[in-house]
Write an enzyme that holds these catalytic residues in place. Structure first.
Site, PDB file in Angstrom:
ATOM      1  N   SER A  12       1.973   3.550  45.931  1.00 58.09           N
ATOM      2  CA  SER A  12       1.797   4.263  44.672  1.00 58.09           C
ATOM      3  C   SER A  12       3.096   4.338  43.876  1.00 58.09           C
ATOM      4  CB  SER A  12       1.272   5.679  44.939  1.00 58.09           C
ATOM      5  OG  SER A  12       2.179   6.390  45.768  1.00 58.09           O
ATOM      6  N   TYR A  43       0.354   9.862  44.015  1.00 54.97           N
ATOM      7  CA  TYR A  43      -1.065   9.907  44.353  1.00 54.97           C
ATOM      8  C   TYR A  43      -1.425  11.144  45.186  1.00 54.97           C
ATOM      9  CZ  TYR A  43      -2.032   4.950  43.120  1.00 54.97           C
ATOM     10  OH  TYR A  43      -2.220   3.744  42.478  1.00 54.97           O
ATOM     11  N   GLY A  44      -0.428  11.782  45.789  1.00 50.38           N
ATOM     12  CA  GLY A  44      -0.672  12.764  46.847  1.00 50.38           C
ATOM     13  C   GLY A  44      -1.645  13.879  46.523  1.00 50.38           C
ATOM     14  N   CYS A  74       1.275   2.891  52.045  1.00 50.58           N
ATOM     15  CA  CYS A  74       1.152   4.209  51.433  1.00 50.58           C
ATOM     16  C   CYS A  74       0.155   4.989  52.272  1.00 50.58           C
ATOM     17  CB  CYS A  74       0.653   4.061  49.993  1.00 50.58           C
ATOM     18  SG  CYS A  74       0.251   5.614  49.160  1.00 50.58           S
ATOM     19  N   ASN A  75       0.574   6.120  52.815  1.00 44.46           N
ATOM     20  CA  ASN A  75      -0.320   6.902  53.653  1.00 44.46           C
ATOM     21  C   ASN A  75      -1.488   7.486  52.882  1.00 44.46           C
ATOM     22  OD1 ASN A  75       0.702   7.441  56.638  1.00 44.46           O
ATOM     23  ND2 ASN A  75       2.500   7.212  55.338  1.00 44.46           N
ATOM     24  N   THR A  76      -1.234   7.945  51.658  1.00 46.32           N
ATOM     25  CA  THR A  76      -2.308   8.542  50.872  1.00 46.32           C
ATOM     26  C   THR A  76      -3.380   7.507  50.540  1.00 46.32           C
ATOM     27  OG1 THR A  76      -0.751  10.126  49.908  1.00 46.32           O
ATOM     28  CG2 THR A  76      -2.840   9.831  48.776  1.00 46.32           C
ATOM     29  N   GLU A 159      12.447  11.674  45.003  1.00 46.50           N
ATOM     30  CA  GLU A 159      12.438  10.803  43.829  1.00 46.50           C
ATOM     31  C   GLU A 159      13.409  11.266  42.746  1.00 46.50           C
ATOM     32  OE1 GLU A 159       8.593   9.737  42.382  1.00 46.50           O
ATOM     33  OE2 GLU A 159       8.293   8.409  44.106  1.00 46.50           O
ATOM     34  N   CYS A 193       4.598   9.917  55.581  1.00 45.11           N
ATOM     35  CA  CYS A 193       4.759   9.558  54.178  1.00 45.11           C
ATOM     36  C   CYS A 193       5.956   8.635  54.122  1.00 45.11           C
ATOM     37  CB  CYS A 193       4.980  10.787  53.307  1.00 45.11           C
ATOM     38  SG  CYS A 193       5.398  10.391  51.584  1.00 45.11           S
ATOM     39  N   THR A 194       5.826   7.536  53.412  1.00 40.73           N
ATOM     40  CA  THR A 194       6.889   6.529  53.432  1.00 40.73           C
ATOM     41  C   THR A 194       8.134   6.960  52.660  1.00 40.73           C
ATOM     42  OG1 THR A 194       5.759   5.402  51.594  1.00 40.73           O
ATOM     43  CG2 THR A 194       5.327   4.610  53.840  1.00 40.73           C
ATOM     44  N   HIS A 195       8.047   8.062  51.929  1.00 36.90           N
ATOM     45  CA  HIS A 195       9.250   8.625  51.301  1.00 36.90           C
ATOM     46  C   HIS A 195      10.139   9.342  52.318  1.00 36.90           C
ATOM     47  CE1 HIS A 195       7.288   8.024  47.401  1.00 36.90           C
ATOM     48  NE2 HIS A 195       8.369   8.449  46.795  1.00 36.90           N
TER      49      HIS A 195
END
Length: 276
Positions: A12, A43-44, A74-76, A159, A193-195
């Site tokens: 996302s 997207y979360g 993306c996990n979401t 971010e 979460c990839t962040h």
């Protein structure tokens, strides 16, 4: 692009670059196309239907770039869109292509990390509400108890470049206290979460000794390697010139490149796409 058949990697936004980085390190010979839907991120907190719509649009765009295989890094998106895409959307027109996610590969191995059989999952609100990790981990490790905690403030923190500053400590400690309050015997924390790998050092700093922090990049890369070995009908169609193309739906490619380079750990030069 038309002369290559790359592996597509979708997120996302920019978080999926932590997974993409691991994939490239593990499998450097293949061609890749990364797509970040930054104009519609995050997207979360969006609905299932909206996330499915956005994800499917991006997957189809990657198919048009020649990708025979797309990874939802993306996990979401993996939690809320992957099943419908695999079981409904692709059947009619894309039976020869494949879309994979990040949840199942993680669920297949995460139980091996825990001695107490108590695992904590930290993710976005969307991932937690989907209960995808509860369902998938139970399939492979029915004796493991999974505890979930949504961390909605972590992605904007990252971010906005605040993840390594002192102000981040408060929000890291807040969510860690909430997950550990659910079960003091948790000995493994999954960053779902990839962040979140960018917060890994701070997370580890504020955890009791002996709790392992698990990220997904290497797990997904290892799983993809095995998948390609088993599915030669897909693998033989992927071209191998070592090229990597980056695209974003944000018209501010310079801003994307600045942040993406931080996640990918090397310079990123992207192009804008409207998905049309």
């Amino acid at each position: 692009m038309q002369s290559t058949m790359p592996i597509g990697v979708f997120d996302s936004g920019i978080g999926g670059l932590t997974v993409f980085r691991s994939i490239v390190e593990k499998l450097p010979a293949y061609d890749y196309v990364y797509l970040g839907d930054n104009s519609r991120a995050p997207y979360g907190n969006r609905s299932f239907n909206t996330i499915h719509q956005y994800t499917w649009e991006c997957v189809q765009w990657l198919f048009k770039q020649g990708c025979p295989l797309v990874i939802l890094a993306c996990n979401t998106a993996s939690a809320k869109a992957l099943r419908t895409i695999q079981q409904k959307d692709m059947i009619a027109n894309y039976a020869d292509k494949r879309v994979l996610g990040v949840i199942r590969p993680t669920a297949e191995v995460i139980g091996n990390y825990s001695q107490t059989k108590q695992i904590g999952v930290l993710g976005t609100t969307g991932t937690v509400q989907s209960e995808s990790y509860l369902i998938e981990i139970n399939k492979f490790f029915p004796d493991v108890k999974v505890h979930q905690q949504a961390c909605p403030l972590w992605v904007p923190l990252i971010e906005n470049g605040e993840y390594n500053k002192p102000g981040a400590d408060y929000y890291v400690q807040m969510y860690l206290a909430q997950i550990l309050a659910q079960a003091p015997d948790i000995d493994t924390l999954l960053l779902a979460c990839t962040h979140y790998p960018l917060l890994q050092d701070k997370i580890q700093q504020h955890l009791p000794t002996g709790i392992k922090v698990v990220t997904q990049g290497d797990i997904v890369a290892e799983s993809l390697s095995g998948y390609l070995t088993r599915h030669t009908e897909i693998e033989q169609n992927i071209t191998r010139t070592g090229t990597r193309h980056f695209y974003t739906t944000s018209d501010d490619t310079q801003d994307f490149d600045k942040h993406a380079s931080m996640f990918f750990a090397s310079e990123v030069k992207s192009e804008y796409t409207s998905l049309r």
